[in-house]
Design a protein around this motif. Structure first.
Motif, PDB file in Angstrom:
ATOM      1  N   THR A   1       9.212   9.917   7.402  1.00  0.00           N
ATOM      2  CA  THR A   1       8.579   9.214   8.521  1.00  0.00           C
ATOM      3  C   THR A   1       7.497   8.276   7.983  1.00  0.00           C
ATOM      4  O   THR A   1       7.191   8.282   6.788  1.00  0.00           O
ATOM      5  N   THR A   2       6.907   7.516   8.894  1.00  0.00           N
ATOM      6  CA  THR A   2       5.864   6.559   8.498  1.00  0.00           C
ATOM      7  C   THR A   2       4.702   7.263   7.803  1.00  0.00           C
ATOM      8  O   THR A   2       4.086   6.711   6.896  1.00  0.00           O
ATOM      9  N   ARG A   3       4.407   8.483   8.249  1.00  0.00           N
ATOM     10  CA  ARG A   3       3.260   9.227   7.690  1.00  0.00           C
ATOM     11  C   ARG A   3       3.377   9.361   6.167  1.00  0.00           C
ATOM     12  O   ARG A   3       2.385   9.290   5.444  1.00  0.00           O
ATOM     13  N   GLU A   4       4.630   9.546   5.678  1.00  0.00           N
ATOM     14  CA  GLU A   4       4.827   9.750   4.238  1.00  0.00           C
ATOM     15  C   GLU A   4       4.673   8.461   3.415  1.00  0.00           C
ATOM     16  O   GLU A   4       4.377   8.528   2.225  1.00  0.00           O
ATOM     17  N   VAL A   5       4.900   7.312   4.032  1.00  0.00           N
ATOM     18  CA  VAL A   5       4.887   6.075   3.238  1.00  0.00           C
ATOM     19  C   VAL A   5       3.659   5.196   3.469  1.00  0.00           C
ATOM     20  O   VAL A   5       3.390   4.296   2.684  1.00  0.00           O
ATOM     21  N   MET A   6       2.897   5.456   4.546  1.00  0.00           N
ATOM     22  CA  MET A   6       1.791   4.539   4.880  1.00  0.00           C
ATOM     23  C   MET A   6       0.608   4.706   3.921  1.00  0.00           C
ATOM     24  O   MET A   6       0.445   5.743   3.271  1.00  0.00           O
ATOM     25  N   SER A   7      -0.200   3.643   3.840  1.00  0.00           N
ATOM     26  CA  SER A   7      -1.444   3.700   3.060  1.00  0.00           C
ATOM     27  C   SER A   7      -2.584   4.049   4.012  1.00  0.00           C
ATOM     28  O   SER A   7      -2.675   3.506   5.111  1.00  0.00           O
ATOM     29  N   SER A   8      -3.437   4.952   3.601  1.00  0.00           N
ATOM     30  CA  SER A   8      -4.614   5.294   4.417  1.00  0.00           C
ATOM     31  C   SER A   8      -5.693   5.834   3.453  1.00  0.00           C
ATOM     32  O   SER A   8      -5.368   6.295   2.363  1.00  0.00           O
ATOM     33  N   PRO A   9      -6.973   5.778   3.782  1.00  0.00           N
ATOM     34  CA  PRO A   9      -7.532   5.151   4.988  1.00  0.00           C
ATOM     35  C   PRO A   9      -7.419   3.628   4.905  1.00  0.00           C
ATOM     36  O   PRO A   9      -7.269   3.063   3.826  1.00  0.00           O
ATOM     37  N   VAL A  10      -7.520   2.997   6.079  1.00  0.00           N
ATOM     38  CA  VAL A  10      -7.315   1.553   6.162  1.00  0.00           C
ATOM     39  C   VAL A  10      -8.657   0.832   6.215  1.00  0.00           C
ATOM     40  O   VAL A  10      -9.586   1.287   6.882  1.00  0.00           O
ATOM     41  N   THR A  11      -8.744  -0.290   5.499  1.00  0.00           N
ATOM     42  CA  THR A  11      -9.939  -1.135   5.587  1.00  0.00           C
ATOM     43  C   THR A  11      -9.833  -1.964   6.859  1.00  0.00           C
ATOM     44  O   THR A  11      -8.971  -2.847   6.962  1.00  0.00           O
ATOM     45  N   CYS A  12     -10.670  -1.669   7.851  1.00  0.00           N
ATOM     46  CA  CYS A  12     -10.640  -2.379   9.132  1.00  0.00           C
ATOM     47  C   CYS A  12     -11.870  -3.274   9.264  1.00  0.00           C
ATOM     48  O   CYS A  12     -12.891  -3.047   8.615  1.00  0.00           O
TER      49      CYS A  12
ATOM     50  N   GLY B   1      -3.264   4.101   9.774  1.00  0.00           N
ATOM     51  CA  GLY B   1      -2.647   3.731   8.494  1.00  0.00           C
ATOM     52  C   GLY B   1      -2.064   2.337   8.554  1.00  0.00           C
ATOM     53  O   GLY B   1      -2.058   1.684   9.599  1.00  0.00           O
ATOM     54  N   LEU B   2      -1.577   1.876   7.401  1.00  0.00           N
ATOM     55  CA  LEU B   2      -0.971   0.547   7.308  1.00  0.00           C
ATOM     56  C   LEU B   2       0.210   0.651   6.340  1.00  0.00           C
ATOM     57  O   LEU B   2       0.082   1.225   5.258  1.00  0.00           O
ATOM     58  N   VAL B   3       1.363   0.118   6.759  1.00  0.00           N
ATOM     59  CA  VAL B   3       2.542   0.104   5.876  1.00  0.00           C
ATOM     60  C   VAL B   3       2.698  -1.308   5.327  1.00  0.00           C
ATOM     61  O   VAL B   3       2.670  -2.281   6.082  1.00  0.00           O
ATOM     62  N   THR B   4       2.839  -1.437   4.001  1.00  0.00           N
ATOM     63  CA  THR B   4       3.075  -2.742   3.367  1.00  0.00           C
ATOM     64  C   THR B   4       4.452  -2.730   2.697  1.00  0.00           C
ATOM     65  O   THR B   4       5.084  -1.674   2.584  1.00  0.00           O
ATOM     66  N   ARG B   5       4.891  -3.892   2.252  1.00  0.00           N
ATOM     67  CA  ARG B   5       6.198  -3.975   1.564  1.00  0.00           C
ATOM     68  C   ARG B   5       6.219  -3.098   0.320  1.00  0.00           C
ATOM     69  O   ARG B   5       7.229  -2.496  -0.016  1.00  0.00           O
ATOM     70  N   LYS B   6       5.076  -3.038  -0.387  1.00  0.00           N
ATOM     71  CA  LYS B   6       5.034  -2.237  -1.615  1.00  0.00           C
ATOM     72  C   LYS B   6       5.269  -0.765  -1.304  1.00  0.00           C
ATOM     73  O   LYS B   6       5.927  -0.056  -2.065  1.00  0.00           O
ATOM     74  N   ASP B   7       4.703  -0.303  -0.166  1.00  0.00           N
ATOM     75  CA  ASP B   7       4.914   1.103   0.224  1.00  0.00           C
ATOM     76  C   ASP B   7       6.401   1.378   0.422  1.00  0.00           C
ATOM     77  O   ASP B   7       6.909   2.435   0.034  1.00  0.00           O
TER      78      ASP B   7
END
Length: 702
Positions: free
Chosen positions: A528-539, A677-683
């Motif tokens: 799921t997204t939880r496994e691939v996302m980057s966190s914490p996010v710079t907001c 979180g934030l998902v990027t192409r690299k993730d």
């Protein structure tokens, strides 16, 4: 990375709403006009390359031929070898120095880089004018230098660079702005034109406009629609027509449009070239020969060796010169020791027939394959009469040229792999034809087996199916072979994929590029997204201190390109890009200065377009200590409706959003619309399907 998703902020929406129906029609006409220009310029570049290569290669081969004939009689052929090696050596040295020292991204065919660009990954300097100039000069030097290369692959890169430049109405290299086509100065529009440029390049190279459109569809574009298809087809047609027209002038045959592409396979119209139903299993068996996969395997390990040990420009130039000298020496040795003599008559109209030690009225058959430009060698293998080559000649040529081509691909020279692949395949295909003809006379003409072998070899190396079928059918001018070519290419792809990826995919992976394939890995549904996302996010807050923004952008450890904009407590209200923040800082769009800005004009989309695509680095923007305390209101400039997903969204669904929409960032939120979180192409690219299921992306450099 590239932003293929438009940022629909207030400025963008205001501009779109102000535009009338006539304005939109004018934009559409401009798009067609740009595609026509792309076609004309790509065709002219192809014409220039072809004429220069033909003229200089003729002088080179004539000089060597006269030298060999002189020294065959009096002895001292080693002088001829030295002359051949020195000529090759000199041309390749010039081409290699240009690439290694001035523009390394111009090396190779450029197809992997253009695939990445259309996929949404920004390869630095890939579509610059300087790259185009060095690409064109480099490929001329490589082909004249006698390397096992073709000039067709680099045409695709050249077409893409032309498209990227023309569509922007300016050149950042020459610092010249024509103040036209300003609306198209954004990644989404530029991508569509680059697709058209790549297609025009294929069309000019092979005389295959439909193949060009299908190449862009199969190999590149993440986004496609009907109008785009039409415009790309238009660019391809104009490209092949322009090349055709100017080549006819060059050949003193103005108006004779019989040279649609750089490579002309000749017409396959002989009665002997018909095939029967019982031959189709033989063709499929030829497709299953794993020489393509072996080529990729050897080139993969050779490229890893180069990345580790041959990374300095001077070493790269020395390696290219070594390959040039070895290629000339091997060619000369093969011709010298070959005793395959054929009668020289009207049916064997060779361009540079070498007699060497053959009797009068005969020529050395091995010289037809080595002592020629690769395109002419392919044509002679397709069309020369049965009995022109003996099996030993073809066998030795296949083995030596296979290793030479494998060594050459990846050198610091501009060069394509299409023609060497076709040449290797045509040689072993013709060999199969001769062997079958010796078993039974019903398989009389080895020319058709040369064509099938060429398709099998090229398909086994590059793993293209749909576009390559159409390119080969258009280049041969005979739709009869559509079915066998398609079956051979499918077989070559299926069998090859079992052992190794395609050559372009291997090189993309070795460059550690976060490339997204058409489909998510087959075993990724449990992620799921939880496994691939980057966190914490710079907001960033909607109204943020300038000092905070400068610190976030200057932080080299993160180097993020997109930042969620929040209102307390962490509720998402938009997304803003690094490039937008840099333009805002450059123009000092601060809340405190808003009152004094009555005399200054309001920031417009034009300011963002003028800075595109080379936005200044944050280090070049001076912000004083007092200005750091100011505030910046991001409301007008952020995208208020970014795409979002929840933590429970499956990986294939996220993958589909990235691939279809050309996204760069995907914000992950919880039930209360808070950013988690934030998902990027690299993730996403980190999860690449290996042989044993889902595994981390293997980075060869390490």
């Amino acid at each position: 990375h590239l932003d293929y998703d438009n940022s629909e902020n207030q400025l963008f929406l205001e501009e779109e709403r102000r535009m009338s129906f006539t304005g939109f029609r004018c934009l559409e006409i401009s798009r067609w006009l740009i595609c026509g220009l792309i076609g004309v310029l790509t065709g002219l570049i192809a014409c220039f390359i072809d004429i220069v290569v033909e003229k200089v290669a003729r002088y080179k081969y004539e000089a060597i031929k006269q030298n060999i004939e002189r020294f065959t009689e009096v002895g001292g052929l080693s002088i001829s070898l030295i002359l051949w090696a020195v000529l090759n050596f000199s041309f390749v040295m010039v081409g290699s120095i240009l690439v290694a020292f001035f523009e390394p991204v111009a090396a190779g065919s450029g197809i992997p880089q253009i695939k990445c660009y259309l996929n949404g990954v920004k390869i630095p300097r890939v579509v610059r004018l300087k790259t185009l100039v060095i690409k064109v000069c480099g490929v001329i030097c490589s082909v004249i230098g006698g390397l096992a290369v073709g000039k067709e692959g680099p045409m695709i890169h050249s077409g893409a660079v032309v498209a990227a430049g023309v569509s922007q109405g300016r050149s950042t290299t020459l610092k010249k702005d024509l103040m036209i086509f300003e609306y198209f100065r954004r990644d989404t529009e530029k991508r569509d034109f680059v697709s058209a440029g790549a297609a025009a390049g294929v069309s000019a190279a092979f005389g295959a406009p439909v193949g060009g459109v299908l190449f862009s569809l199969e190999e590149g574009a993440s986004f496609w629609n009907q109008m785009l298809t039409w415009r790309i087809f238009f660019a391809s047609m104009i490209s092949t027509f322009t090349l055709n027209f100017f080549l006819s002038i060059s050949h003193n045959n103005t108006g004779d449009l019989s040279n649609p592409g750089l490579i002309n396979f000749g017409r396959f119209e002989s009665e002997n070239l018909n095939y029967n139903l019982y031959e189709i299993p033989l063709f499929i068996a030829m497709g299953a020969i794993v020489l393509g996969a072996l080529f990729n395997f050897l080139n993969y390990w050779l490229t890893i060796f180069r990345i580790r040990y041959v990374h300095r420009p001077c070493l790269q130039v020395m390696e290219a010169m070594l390959v040039a000298a070895v290629t000339a020496s091997v060619s000369f040795t093969m011709i010298y020791f070959s005793n395959d003599c054929q009668p020289l008559d009207s049916e064997h109209a060779e361009e540079y027939p070498l007699q060497l030690f053959c009797a009068d009225g005969e020529y050395n058959s091995m010289a037809t394959t080595f002592f020629n430009t690769p395109e002419k060698s392919v044509r002679s293998l397709f069309h020369n009469q049965p009995g022109t080559y003996n099996p030993l000649t073809l066998g030795l040529f296949t083995i030596t040229y296979f290793f030479l081509a494998c060594w050459t691909y990846g050198l610091a020279v501009s060069a394509g792999v299409f023609i060497p692949s076709l040449l290797i395949g045509a040689a072993w295909g013709r060999l199969c034809g001769i062997w079958l003809a010796s078993l039974a006379s019903i398989w009389a003409d080895p020319g058709k087996y040369a064509l099938i072998g060429a398709a099998a070899q090229l398909g086994g190396i590059v793993r293209m199916t749909l576009s390559l079928t159409v390119i080969l059918v258009e280049a041969t001018g005979n739709v009869t072979y559509g079915l066998p070519i398609m079956l051979v290419l499918l077989t070559a792809k299926i069998v090859g994929d079992y052992f190794q990826e395609g050559l372009y995919d291997i090189h993309i992976k070795l460059q550690s590029v976060p490339f997204l394939h058409w489909e998510a890995p087959a075993t990724s549904h449990w992620l799921t997204t939880r496994e691939v996302m980057s966190s914490p996010v710079t907001c960033l807050n909607r109204i943020e201190k300038v000092g905070t923004i400068v610190d976030v952008l200057s932080n080299t450890s993160t180097n993020h390109n997109g930042f969620p904009v929040v209102v307390q407590p962490s509720k998402l209200c938009g997304l803003i890009l690094r490039s937008q923040l840099i333009v805002l800082l450059k123009h000092k769009v601060f809340v405190e200065l808003a009152g004094s800005r009555l005399t200054r004009r309001k920031l417009q989309l034009k300011d963002f377009r003028d800075a595109y695509p080379r936005f200044p680095p944050i280090q070049s923007i001076h912000v004083s200590q007092d200005e750091r305390e100011c505030l910046m209101d991001l409301t007008e400039f952020m995208n208020p409706t970014p795409y979002t997903v929840t933590q429970e969204t499956s990986l294939p669904r996220v993958f589909k959003l990235f691939r279809a929409l050309g996204l760069r960032h995907l914000v992950v939120i919880d039930d209360a619309n808070r950013v988690v979180g934030l998902v990027t192409r690299k993730d996403l690219a980190r999860y690449h399907l290996g042989k044993h299921g889902l595994e981390e992306l293997h980075l060869a450099q390490t």
